[in-house]
Scaffold this motif. Structure first.
Motif, PDB file in Angstrom:
ATOM      1  N   ASP A  45       0.801  -1.222   0.000  1.00 34.86           N
ATOM      2  CA  ASP A  45       0.000   0.000   0.000  1.00 34.86           C
ATOM      3  C   ASP A  45       0.836   1.276   0.000  1.00 34.86           C
ATOM      4  OD1 ASP A  45      -2.242  -1.625   0.132  1.00 34.86           O
ATOM      5  OD2 ASP A  45      -2.180  -1.677   2.318  1.00 34.86           O
ATOM      6  N   ALA A  46       2.043   1.224   0.509  1.00 35.52           N
ATOM      7  CA  ALA A  46       2.872   2.426   0.639  1.00 35.52           C
ATOM      8  C   ALA A  46       3.933   2.475  -0.454  1.00 35.52           C
ATOM      9  CB  ALA A  46       3.546   2.443   1.998  1.00 35.52           C
ATOM     10  N   ARG A  47       4.179   3.669  -0.955  1.00 38.36           N
ATOM     11  CA  ARG A  47       5.213   3.875  -1.964  1.00 38.36           C
ATOM     12  C   ARG A  47       6.299   4.743  -1.342  1.00 38.36           C
ATOM     13  NH1 ARG A  47       6.174   2.529  -6.511  1.00 38.36           N
ATOM     14  NH2 ARG A  47       4.112   1.741  -6.945  1.00 38.36           N
ATOM     15  N   VAL A  48       7.545   4.245  -1.335  1.00 39.12           N
ATOM     16  CA  VAL A  48       8.659   4.966  -0.739  1.00 39.12           C
ATOM     17  C   VAL A  48       9.140   6.067  -1.673  1.00 39.12           C
ATOM     18  CG1 VAL A  48      11.017   4.757   0.133  1.00 39.12           C
ATOM     19  CG2 VAL A  48       9.350   2.971   0.618  1.00 39.12           C
ATOM     20  N   LYS A  49       9.319   5.731  -2.953  1.00 37.59           N
ATOM     21  CA  LYS A  49       9.820   6.699  -3.925  1.00 37.59           C
ATOM     22  C   LYS A  49       8.803   6.855  -5.051  1.00 37.59           C
ATOM     23  CE  LYS A  49      14.712   5.656  -3.335  1.00 37.59           C
ATOM     24  NZ  LYS A  49      15.927   5.240  -4.045  1.00 37.59           N
ATOM     25  N   SER A  50       8.147   7.987  -5.083  1.00 32.42           N
ATOM     26  CA  SER A  50       7.227   8.287  -6.178  1.00 32.42           C
ATOM     27  C   SER A  50       8.006   8.835  -7.357  1.00 32.42           C
ATOM     28  CB  SER A  50       6.197   9.315  -5.723  1.00 32.42           C
ATOM     29  OG  SER A  50       5.422   8.793  -4.677  1.00 32.42           O
ATOM     30  N   CYS A  51       7.439   8.698  -8.535  1.00 32.68           N
ATOM     31  CA  CYS A  51       8.082   9.211  -9.741  1.00 32.68           C
ATOM     32  C   CYS A  51       8.006  10.738  -9.744  1.00 32.68           C
ATOM     33  CB  CYS A  51       7.385   8.653 -10.980  1.00 32.68           C
ATOM     34  SG  CYS A  51       8.125   9.191 -12.513  1.00 32.68           S
ATOM     35  N   PRO A  52       9.133  11.419  -9.984  1.00 32.46           N
ATOM     36  CA  PRO A  52       9.097  12.877 -10.075  1.00 32.46           C
ATOM     37  C   PRO A  52       8.203  13.330 -11.238  1.00 32.46           C
ATOM     38  CG  PRO A  52      11.357  12.087  -9.913  1.00 32.46           C
ATOM     39  CD  PRO A  52      10.483  10.894 -10.110  1.00 32.46           C
ATOM     40  N   ALA A  53       7.517  14.441 -11.046  1.00 38.48           N
ATOM     41  CA  ALA A  53       6.567  14.933 -12.051  1.00 38.48           C
ATOM     42  C   ALA A  53       7.235  15.220 -13.387  1.00 38.48           C
ATOM     43  CB  ALA A  53       5.874  16.182 -11.528  1.00 38.48           C
ATOM     44  N   GLU A  54       8.482  15.666 -13.379  1.00 36.04           N
ATOM     45  CA  GLU A  54       9.157  15.995 -14.637  1.00 36.04           C
ATOM     46  C   GLU A  54       9.618  14.754 -15.405  1.00 36.04           C
ATOM     47  OE1 GLU A  54      12.201  16.183 -11.329  1.00 36.04           O
ATOM     48  OE2 GLU A  54      10.240  17.071 -11.637  1.00 36.04           O
ATOM     49  N   VAL A  55       9.679  13.609 -14.743  1.00 30.73           N
ATOM     50  CA  VAL A  55      10.134  12.375 -15.395  1.00 30.73           C
ATOM     51  C   VAL A  55       8.953  11.555 -15.914  1.00 30.73           C
ATOM     52  CG1 VAL A  55      11.453  10.250 -15.043  1.00 30.73           C
ATOM     53  CG2 VAL A  55      12.207  12.356 -13.968  1.00 30.73           C
ATOM     54  N   ARG A  56       7.787  11.728 -15.330  1.00 34.34           N
ATOM     55  CA  ARG A  56       6.613  10.930 -15.707  1.00 34.34           C
ATOM     56  C   ARG A  56       6.299  10.989 -17.206  1.00 34.34           C
ATOM     57  NH1 ARG A  56       0.373  11.433 -13.563  1.00 34.34           N
ATOM     58  NH2 ARG A  56      -0.416   9.802 -14.938  1.00 34.34           N
ATOM     59  N   PRO A  57       6.271  12.179 -17.845  1.00 35.80           N
ATOM     60  CA  PRO A  57       5.964  12.189 -19.288  1.00 35.80           C
ATOM     61  C   PRO A  57       7.008  11.459 -20.133  1.00 35.80           C
ATOM     62  CG  PRO A  57       5.936  14.429 -18.383  1.00 35.80           C
ATOM     63  CD  PRO A  57       6.389  13.511 -17.301  1.00 35.80           C
ATOM     64  N   ILE A  58       8.244  11.450 -19.684  1.00 41.18           N
ATOM     65  CA  ILE A  58       9.308  10.761 -20.422  1.00 41.18           C
ATOM     66  C   ILE A  58       9.081   9.247 -20.359  1.00 41.18           C
ATOM     67  CG2 ILE A  58      11.785  10.304 -20.470  1.00 41.18           C
ATOM     68  CD1 ILE A  58      12.177  13.137 -19.298  1.00 41.18           C
ATOM     69  N   ILE A  59       8.747   8.745 -19.182  1.00 39.52           N
ATOM     70  CA  ILE A  59       8.486   7.307 -19.040  1.00 39.52           C
ATOM     71  C   ILE A  59       7.231   6.921 -19.812  1.00 39.52           C
ATOM     72  CG2 ILE A  59       7.928   5.470 -17.398  1.00 39.52           C
ATOM     73  CD1 ILE A  59       9.645   6.961 -15.332  1.00 39.52           C
ATOM     74  N   GLU A  60       6.199   7.747 -19.745  1.00 40.31           N
ATOM     75  CA  GLU A  60       4.968   7.458 -20.489  1.00 40.31           C
ATOM     76  C   GLU A  60       5.224   7.444 -21.996  1.00 40.31           C
ATOM     77  OE1 GLU A  60       2.294  10.409 -18.935  1.00 40.31           O
ATOM     78  OE2 GLU A  60       1.528   9.020 -17.411  1.00 40.31           O
ATOM     79  N   ALA A  61       6.075   8.344 -22.488  1.00 43.04           N
ATOM     80  CA  ALA A  61       6.415   8.356 -23.917  1.00 43.04           C
ATOM     81  C   ALA A  61       7.104   7.058 -24.313  1.00 43.04           C
ATOM     82  CB  ALA A  61       7.289   9.556 -24.238  1.00 43.04           C
ATOM     83  N   SER A  62       7.998   6.569 -23.464  1.00 48.57           N
ATOM     84  CA  SER A  62       8.658   5.308 -23.736  1.00 48.57           C
ATOM     85  C   SER A  62       7.663   4.153 -23.733  1.00 48.57           C
ATOM     86  CB  SER A  62       9.746   5.051 -22.687  1.00 48.57           C
ATOM     87  OG  SER A  62      10.385   3.835 -22.922  1.00 48.57           O
ATOM     88  N   MET A  63       6.716   4.174 -22.803  1.00 46.74           N
ATOM     89  CA  MET A  63       5.698   3.120 -22.760  1.00 46.74           C
ATOM     90  C   MET A  63       4.820   3.161 -24.010  1.00 46.74           C
ATOM     91  SD  MET A  63       4.491   3.293 -18.820  1.00 46.74           S
ATOM     92  CE  MET A  63       5.184   2.192 -17.626  1.00 46.74           C
ATOM     93  N   ARG A  64       4.553   4.352 -24.520  1.00 44.30           N
ATOM     94  CA  ARG A  64       3.778   4.465 -25.771  1.00 44.30           C
ATOM     95  C   ARG A  64       4.551   3.872 -26.940  1.00 44.30           C
ATOM     96  NH1 ARG A  64       2.919   9.546 -23.776  1.00 44.30           N
ATOM     97  NH2 ARG A  64       0.960   9.701 -22.684  1.00 44.30           N
ATOM     98  N   ARG A  65       5.870   4.085 -26.975  1.00 46.52           N
ATOM     99  CA  ARG A  65       6.695   3.504 -28.048  1.00 46.52           C
ATOM    100  C   ARG A  65       6.648   1.981 -28.022  1.00 46.52           C
ATOM    101  NH1 ARG A  65       9.726   8.165 -27.146  1.00 46.52           N
ATOM    102  NH2 ARG A  65      11.123   7.302 -25.582  1.00 46.52           N
ATOM    103  N   PHE A  66       6.508   1.414 -26.837  1.00 48.40           N
ATOM    104  CA  PHE A  66       6.408  -0.036 -26.698  1.00 48.40           C
ATOM    105  C   PHE A  66       4.962  -0.518 -26.713  1.00 48.40           C
ATOM    106  CE2 PHE A  66      10.648   0.558 -24.671  1.00 48.40           C
ATOM    107  CZ  PHE A  66      11.368  -0.303 -25.482  1.00 48.40           C
ATOM    108  N   ASP A  67       4.010   0.358 -27.035  1.00 45.48           N
ATOM    109  CA  ASP A  67       2.577   0.026 -27.109  1.00 45.48           C
ATOM    110  C   ASP A  67       2.034  -0.551 -25.791  1.00 45.48           C
ATOM    111  OD1 ASP A  67       2.258   0.881 -29.753  1.00 45.48           O
ATOM    112  OD2 ASP A  67       3.001  -1.033 -30.510  1.00 45.48           O
ATOM    113  N   MET A  68       2.503  -0.023 -24.690  1.00 50.23           N
ATOM    114  CA  MET A  68       2.014  -0.459 -23.388  1.00 50.23           C
ATOM    115  C   MET A  68       0.801   0.357 -22.957  1.00 50.23           C
ATOM    116  SD  MET A  68       5.630  -1.035 -21.434  1.00 50.23           S
ATOM    117  CE  MET A  68       4.909  -1.510 -19.878  1.00 50.23           C
ATOM    118  N   ILE A  69       0.773   1.623 -23.350  1.00 49.90           N
ATOM    119  CA  ILE A  69      -0.360   2.490 -23.018  1.00 49.90           C
ATOM    120  C   ILE A  69      -0.837   3.177 -24.278  1.00 49.90           C
ATOM    121  CG2 ILE A  69       0.212   2.836 -20.608  1.00 49.90           C
ATOM    122  CD1 ILE A  69       1.427   5.516 -21.314  1.00 49.90           C
TER     123      ILE A  69
END
Length: 69
Positions: A45-69
């Protein structure tokens, strides 16, 4: 579905940013995907390290390239 290593390598190659596995797992959860269970996670239930807001769009873009989202 891409592995965490593939996503990390893609982000590093395209943006020069190193991302942590916990950040990738956090972004997967935010997009409705089930992250891989971590053996060292203390609580589901607890998350120690959340993703920084400035990095989230970069990771999401990579996931889109791999057709994950």
């Amino acid at each position: 579905m891409a592995t965490y290593e593939q996503i990390r390598s893609d982000v590093q190659a395209k943006h020069g940013v190193y991302v942590q596995n916990c950040w990738i797992a956090h972004v997967k959860e935010l997009n409705g995907l089930t992250p891989r269970p971590a053996t060292n996670r203390r609580s589901l239930d607890a998350r120690v390290k959340s993703c920084p807001a400035e990095v989230r769009p970069i990771i999401e873009a990579s996931m889109r390239r791999f057709d994950m989202i």
